[in-house]
Design an enzyme around this catalytic site. Structure first.
Site, PDB file in Angstrom:
ATOM      1  N   ASN A 168       0.867  -1.182   0.000  1.00 39.89           N
ATOM      2  CA  ASN A 168       0.000   0.000   0.000  1.00 39.89           C
ATOM      3  C   ASN A 168       0.899   1.226   0.000  1.00 39.89           C
ATOM      4  O   ASN A 168       2.034   1.158   0.447  1.00 39.89           O
ATOM      5  CB  ASN A 168      -0.828   0.037   1.285  1.00 39.89           C
ATOM      6  CG  ASN A 168      -2.032  -0.873   1.225  1.00 39.89           C
ATOM      7  OD1 ASN A 168      -2.012  -1.900   0.562  1.00 39.89           O
ATOM      8  ND2 ASN A 168      -3.064  -0.484   1.923  1.00 39.89           N
ATOM      9  N   ARG A 169       0.366   2.346  -0.429  1.00 42.69           N
ATOM     10  CA  ARG A 169       1.094   3.601  -0.318  1.00 42.69           C
ATOM     11  C   ARG A 169       1.001   4.084   1.124  1.00 42.69           C
ATOM     12  O   ARG A 169      -0.088   4.258   1.650  1.00 42.69           O
ATOM     13  CB  ARG A 169       0.417   4.665  -1.174  1.00 42.69           C
ATOM     14  CG  ARG A 169       0.900   4.736  -2.568  1.00 42.69           C
ATOM     15  CD  ARG A 169       0.253   5.924  -3.260  1.00 42.69           C
ATOM     16  NE  ARG A 169      -0.011   5.580  -4.644  1.00 42.69           N
ATOM     17  CZ  ARG A 169       0.931   5.468  -5.571  1.00 42.69           C
ATOM     18  NH1 ARG A 169       2.203   5.681  -5.273  1.00 42.69           N
ATOM     19  NH2 ARG A 169       0.612   5.137  -6.797  1.00 42.69           N
TER      20      ARG A 169
END
Ligand code: C5P
Length: 221
Positions: free
Chosen positions: A30-31
Site C-alpha cells: 500500500n502507499r
C-alpha cells in the site's frame, strides 16, 4: 524515562505499509509514508509513554525513544503486535495490505519471452485492528483505528468502527484533491461513542499531539 501524563503506561503503535512478497525481489504494498504513525508514536513518547512501535518498511525513520520492531508483512505485523504483550492503548496507523500472494515464489520468477504471463493468486491477510479489538482477554482499554476514505467519510468510518470493534476511529479524506496522502497535513474526524468530532486541518504532528493528549485524558480519567 520521561515524566508526563503517560509515564509508566505501555502503548503500541503500528505504522507504515506492509510488503507482501511475490518472489524474493518483488512485492505488493500500500502507499504509506509512515509519517502519521511515526508522529503519533513520538507524541505518545513525549507524554512519557512506554511505546512499542511496530513498523513496516516506511519512508520516514522511526522516532527516538521508542522500542522499534521492524516487520515486512501483515502476518509478521500481527505476530509482533501479539508479542508486544499487554498495553493500555493501541493505535493502528499502519496501511496493511489486505491481501498477500497465496504462494510466494522462493526463487525469482523469470521473464521468458513467449511464455504465458504470471498470474497472481491472493489470500486474505489478518485484520490486525479487528483481531486486537475483538480479543476477550487482554484487550487494550483503548483501541484506535484509522479510516482513509474518499467519500461519505463519516458514514463509512462509523460503520468501520462498529465492524472492527475499536473504540475510536480517526477518519480522513484521502481524495487526491486534498493532498493529504504523502503530504504534511491531515484533516481528520474523530469517531467515538460520543459521535463525530471534526478537527481542523493541521500538520500531521499537530494531529498526533492532539490524539496523544486525548489518549492521555482517556487513560487517566
Ligand atoms: O479496513 P481498512 O484497511 O480501511 O481499515 C483501516 C484500519 O484498520 C487502520 O487502522 C489499519 O491500520 C487497520 N488494519 C489492520 N489490519 C489490516 C487492515 C487494516 O490493522 N489487515
Amino acid at each position: 524515562f520521561t515524566a508526563g501524563p503517560l509515564s509508566g503506561r505501555r502503548v503500541l503503535v503500528t505504522s507504515g505499509p506492509t510488503h507482501e512478497p511475490i518472489d524474493p525481489v518483488r512485492y505488493i504494498a500500500n502507499r504509506s509514508s509512515g509519517a502519521q504513525g511515526t508522529a503519533i508514536a513520538r507524541a505518545l513518547a513525549d507524554l512519557g509513554a512506554d511505546v512499542t512501535f511496530v513498523t513496516g518498511p516506511a519512508d520516514v525513520p522511526p522516532p527516538a525513544g521508542v522500542e522499534v520492531v521492524r516487520v515486512e508483512t501483515a502476518q509478521q505485523m500481527l505476530e509482533a503486535v501479539e508479542a508486544a504483550g499487554p498495553v493500555e492503548a493501541a493505535v493502528f496507523a499502519a496501511a496493511v495490505a489486505d491481501w498477500r500472494v497465496a504462494s510466494a515464489s522462493t526463487s525469482k520468477i523469470k521473464k521468458q519471452s513467449g511464455a504465458p504471463l504470471p498470474v497472481l493468486e491472493f489470500a486474505e491477510n489478518p485484520d490486525i485492528l479487528a483481531t486486537i479489538s475483538h480479543k476477550t482477554t487482554g484487550r487494550p482499554r483503548l483501541v484506535v483505528g484509522f479510516a482513509a476514505e474518499t467519500d461519505d467519510v463519516v458514514a463509512h468510518a462509523t460503520a468501520k468502527r462498529a465492524r472492527k470493534g475499536c473504540d475510536w476511529i480517526l477518519a480522513n479524506d484521502v481524495s487526491p484533491a486534498t493532498g493529504i496522502m504523502g503530504g504534511t497535513e491531515n484533516a481528520v474526524v474523530l469517531i467515538s461513542d460520543a459521535g463525530a468530532e471534526d478537527w481542523p486541518r493541521m500538520d500531521k504532528t499537530a494531529v498526533a499531539q492532539r490524539l496523544a493528549a486525548r489518549i492521555a485524558e482517556a487513560l487517566t480519567a
